[in-house]
Design a protein around this motif. Structure first.
Motif, PDB file in Angstrom:
ATOM      1  N   VAL A 468      -9.031  27.581  13.956  1.00  0.00           N
ATOM      2  CA  VAL A 468      -7.925  27.122  14.804  1.00  0.00           C
ATOM      3  C   VAL A 468      -6.752  26.811  13.884  1.00  0.00           C
ATOM      4  N   GLU A 472      -0.261  27.073  15.944  1.00  0.00           N
ATOM      5  CA  GLU A 472      -0.377  27.629  17.297  1.00  0.00           C
ATOM      6  C   GLU A 472      -0.495  26.506  18.334  1.00  0.00           C
ATOM      7  N   ARG A 521      -4.942  23.546  28.423  1.00  0.00           N
ATOM      8  CA  ARG A 521      -5.935  24.396  29.107  1.00  0.00           C
ATOM      9  C   ARG A 521      -5.285  25.666  29.646  1.00  0.00           C
ATOM     10  N   GLU A 522      -4.031  25.525  30.061  1.00  0.00           N
ATOM     11  CA  GLU A 522      -3.315  26.672  30.629  1.00  0.00           C
ATOM     12  C   GLU A 522      -2.942  27.697  29.559  1.00  0.00           C
ATOM     13  N   HIS A 523      -2.718  27.244  28.338  1.00  0.00           N
ATOM     14  CA  HIS A 523      -2.146  28.131  27.315  1.00  0.00           C
ATOM     15  C   HIS A 523      -3.059  28.425  26.132  1.00  0.00           C
ATOM     16  N   LEU A 524      -4.171  27.717  26.007  1.00  0.00           N
ATOM     17  CA  LEU A 524      -5.031  27.903  24.839  1.00  0.00           C
ATOM     18  C   LEU A 524      -6.469  28.139  25.252  1.00  0.00           C
ATOM     19  N   THR A 525      -7.140  28.964  24.462  1.00  0.00           N
ATOM     20  CA  THR A 525      -8.559  29.201  24.722  1.00  0.00           C
ATOM     21  C   THR A 525      -9.355  27.929  24.420  1.00  0.00           C
ATOM     22  N   GLY A 526     -10.539  27.833  25.019  1.00  0.00           N
ATOM     23  CA  GLY A 526     -11.314  26.592  25.026  1.00  0.00           C
ATOM     24  C   GLY A 526     -11.434  25.851  23.714  1.00  0.00           C
ATOM     25  N   TYR A 527     -11.868  26.544  22.655  1.00  0.00           N
ATOM     26  CA  TYR A 527     -12.138  25.827  21.404  1.00  0.00           C
ATOM     27  C   TYR A 527     -10.865  25.304  20.734  1.00  0.00           C
ATOM     28  N   LYS A 528      -9.689  25.766  21.198  1.00  0.00           N
ATOM     29  CA  LYS A 528      -8.422  25.295  20.626  1.00  0.00           C
ATOM     30  C   LYS A 528      -7.869  24.065  21.348  1.00  0.00           C
ATOM     31  N   HIS A 529      -8.498  23.692  22.464  1.00  0.00           N
ATOM     32  CA  HIS A 529      -7.973  22.552  23.234  1.00  0.00           C
ATOM     33  C   HIS A 529      -8.042  21.259  22.416  1.00  0.00           C
TER      34      HIS A 529
END
Length: 559
Positions: A468, A472, A521-529
C-alpha cells in the motif's frame, strides 16, 4: 546511458536533448554573466527593499574579501550560513563562492543537537547567523571548529530607519530574538566594511570544486553532507533553464521565493535559474504567516512561483487569495513532495496557470524530472528526465525493468553529486558501479517515458503481503472537501502485519471518521482502507513544509 529514451519524443518544442555543461565553469561565472547583462535590474527584494545585480556584485565581493583578507580562510574551507530568506543570504552565499570556499547551508530552525552535528561534521570555520538563532550557535560553539561567528539582524540591509524599526520590533515587541553572548562575534555589515579595504584576488575555482555541502538524509538517521560541485549546480541550472526557458523573458521575470534558499529546490530553481535570466527573486521571509504572505502577493506583479504541495494548499485556503492579480503568472513549479491532484486542480482554477510537478533530490542538485511547461492539466507524473539526464527503474538485483513495472528509480547525469562528505561507504551504497544514483523511491515508467512515483521504499505499508503506497491513500482522502491535510502511515497489526492509519487536519470541523471511511471505501480497494482515522490540529512537517510521515510512524509502539 540507456539506449532507448522514449521521453525525448515528448520534449516540448525548442528543448534540446542535451545541455552545454561547459558554458559556465562555476556558479560564480553565472553570477558574473548576470551582472554584466543586467547590472541595473533588481536581483533580490525583501521586506520592501530591492538590490540590483550591481549592488549584489559589490556587497558579495566585499564579503568574499573579508573571508580571505581578514579571516585568512583557504580555498575549500567551509562557511556555514544560517539564515532565512533575506537580502543577506545571496550576498553571503555568492561571497563565499567567490572566495573559492564552500557554503554549508544550515537550517535556522535546527535544534542544538542538529546544529552541533552539522558544524562538526562539515568542519565549518565560520558561521553567519541571524540574531534570532544565535543563542543556538552560542550553545554548540565550544564543540565545533568555528573560529568566527558573524551575526546579523533581519533589518540590517533594509536601510535607515526601516531596518532599525524591524530589528527593534522583532527583539522588543515580538520577543523573537532570545538573548545571546558570543565573545568576538562581528556584525555582518562590519564584515562588508572591512572587506571593502581588501582587493579580492582572482579565484581559481574549478568545476570539480565543492560549491555546497547540502545536508540531507536526516529522516533516515544521521544527516549527511551531499557534495554538490560547481559543475553539478551549473549543470542543473542549465538543465532547468533550458526546460523552462522557452516561455521566459530575460530581464523581466519576477519569481516568488517562499521556500528557503538554504533548501536545494529554491536555491537552484529560483536563485540560480532566474539569476541566469536576469530575474528578480522576491524573497518571502516567513511564508508560514499565510495572511501576511497573501498580502505581500497582492503587492507584487509576479510571473513565477515555486513551492511544495502544502504551501500551495495553504495559499488556496487563505482568505484574500482570490484577490491576487495572476495575469502575469506563467510558471508554477511544485516539488519537494508529491503534488496532490485536488491541489493542482484548484490552483489551475484559481490562477489559470497549471501547477507543473517536478522531481528531484538533494543528491541531484536537485532536478531530475520535470513535466513539460506547456502541460494543460495535472497528469500525476513527476515528468520526463530533463536534458542530459538518464533514468531507469531497477529491481532489487540491479536489473533494469521494462515499461510499466514498479522498482527503484535510478538517475544518471551531470547533476548527480560527487558523493557524501567523508562517507565513502554511504556514497558507494547510493551510487552504483555504473554511475546510477539509487533514489530510494519506488516508481514506474510508461511507454512515453513519463515517470510516476509510487512511493518511498521505506514509507511503503505492507498489508497481508499487499503493498500500500501512502501517496495513493493520501490523494484519495485529500479529495474530500472537508480535509485540509492528510498523512497515511502503517500501524502494526496482529492479523495483517500492518494496517493503514490516516491522520487528518480538518477544513470542515463537522467532518467525521465515518465519512472518511465511507469515502475511502468508494475509492480504494479493501486492503488500502484506513482502519484508523485520527484528527489533529496540525501535522509534523520539515521547515520546508514537507509532511513527516516518519514522526507519525515513530509514535506507534512497535512489537
Amino acid at each position: 546511458m540507456t539506449a532507448e529514451r522514449p521521453w525525448l519524443k515528448q520534449y516540448p518544442e525548442g528543448v534540446p536533448a542535451t545541455i552545454d555543461v561547459d558554458e559556465f565553469p562555476s556558479v560564480v561565472s553565472v553570477l558574473e554573466n548576470a551582472i554584466s547583462h543586467f547590472s541595473q535590474r533588481p536581483a533580490f527584494s525583501n521586506l520592501g527593499k530591492s538590490m540590483t545585480y550591481a549592488e549584489i556584485d559589490e556587497a558579495s565581493r566585499h564579503f568574499a574579501a573579508y573571508l580571505l583578507g581578514e579571516l585568512k580562510l583557504k580555498k575549500g574551507d567551509r562557511v556555514a550560513i544560517m539564515l532565512p530568506n533575506c537580502l543577506q543570504y545571496p550576498i553571503a552565499t555568492f561571497g563565499v563562492l567567490r572566495a573559492g570556499l564552500t557554503v554549508v547551508n544550515t537550517n535556522p530552525m535546527y535544534t542544538a543537537r542538529e546544529l552541533r552535528h552539522q558544524l562538526t561534521d562539515s568542519g565549518a570555520k565560520a558561521i553567519l547567523v541571524l540574531d534570532n538563532f544565535a543563542h543556538t550557535v552560542q550553545e554548540v560553539l565550544p564543540d565545533t571548529q568555528v573560529q568566527q561567528v558573524v551575526t546579523t539582524g533581519l533589518g540590517d540591509m533594509l536601510g535607515f530607519p526601516k531596518g532599525a524599526i524591524v530589528n527593534f520590533v522583532l527583539k522588543y515587541i515580538k520577543k523573537m530574538v532570545p538573548d545571546y553572548n558570543i565573545p568576538g562575534a562581528i556584525r555582518f555589515k562590519a564584515t562588508l566594511s572591512l572587506g571593502a579595504k581588501h582587493a579580492l584576488p582572482e579565484s581559481s575555482i574549478t568545476p570539480d570544486d565543492i560549491a555546497f555541502l547540502q545536508y540531507t538524509g536526516g529522516t533516515t538517521g544521521v544527516a549527511k553532507g551531499a557534495m554538490l560541485t560547481h559543475r553539478n549546480m551549473v549543470a542543473n541550472m542549465q538543465q532547468a533553464a533550458t526546460w523552462v526557458g522557452t516561455g521566459v523573458k530575460p530581464g523581466e521575470e519576477v519569481i516568488i521565493t517562499a521556500l528557503p534558499l538554504y533548501h536545494i529546490f529554491a536555491l537552484t530553481a529560483n536563485g540560480l535559474v532566474f539569476m541566469k535570466f536576469g530575474g528578480l527573486n522576491h524573497l518571502i521571509t516567513n511564508p508560514r504567516d499565510m495572511p501576511g504572505f497573501v498580502k505581500e502577493l497582492k503587492s507584487v506583479r509576479f510571473t513565477a512561483i515555486t513551492g511544495v504541495n502544502t504551501l500551495f494548499n495553504g495559499l488556496l485556503n487563505t482568505p484574500g487569495f482570490d484577490e491576487i492579480d495572476f495575469s502575469a503568472l506563467h510558471l508554477t513549479l511544485g516539488g519537494g513532495m508529491a503534488v496532490q491532484r485536488s491541489v493542482a486542480d484548484r490552483w489551475k482554477q484559481a490562477t489559470g496557470c497549471t501547477l507543473v510537478e517536478a522531481y528531484g533530490l538533494t543528491e541531484t542538485s536537485p532536478a531530475a524530472c520535470i513535466n513539460p511547461m506547456d502541460l494543460k492539466d495535472y497528469n500525476g507524473a513527476i515528468g520526463l528526465p530533463i536534458p542530459s539526464t538518464d533514468a531507469c527503474i531497477k529491481d532489487e538485483d540491479g536489473r533494469i525493468l521494462p515499461v510499466g513495472e514498479v522498482g527503484e528509480l535510478c538517475i544518471k547525469g551531470p547533476q548527480v553529486m560527487k558523493g557524501y562528505w567523508q562517507r565513502p561507504e554511504e556514497t558507494a551504497a547510493a551510487i552504483d558501479a555504473d554511475g546510477w544514483l539509487h533514489t530510494g523511491d519506488m516508481a514506474r515508467m510508461d511507454e512515453q517515458g513519463y515517470f510516476y512515483i509510487v512511493d518511498r521504499k521505506k514509507d511503503m505499508i505492507l498489508v497481508s503481503g499487499f503493498n500500500v503506497y501512502p501517496n495513493e491513500v493520501e490523494d484519495v482522502i485529500a479529495m474530500m472537501p472537508g480535509v485540509l491535510e492528510v498523512a497515511a502511515v502503517g500501524v502494526p497489526d496482529e492479523k495483517s502485519g500492518e494496517i493503514v492509519k490516516v491522520v487528518i487536519v480538518k477544513k470542515d470541523p463537522d467532518l467525521t471518521e465515518d465519512q472518511v471511511k465511507a469515502h475511502a471505501r468508494e475509492h480504494l480497494t479493501g486492503y488500502k482502507h484506513p482502519r484508523i482515522v485520527e484528527f489533529r490540529t496540525e501535522l509534523p512537517k520539515t521547515n520546508v513544509g514537507k509532511i513527516l510521515r516518519r514522526e507519525l510512524r515513530d509514535e506507534v509502539p512497535r512489537a
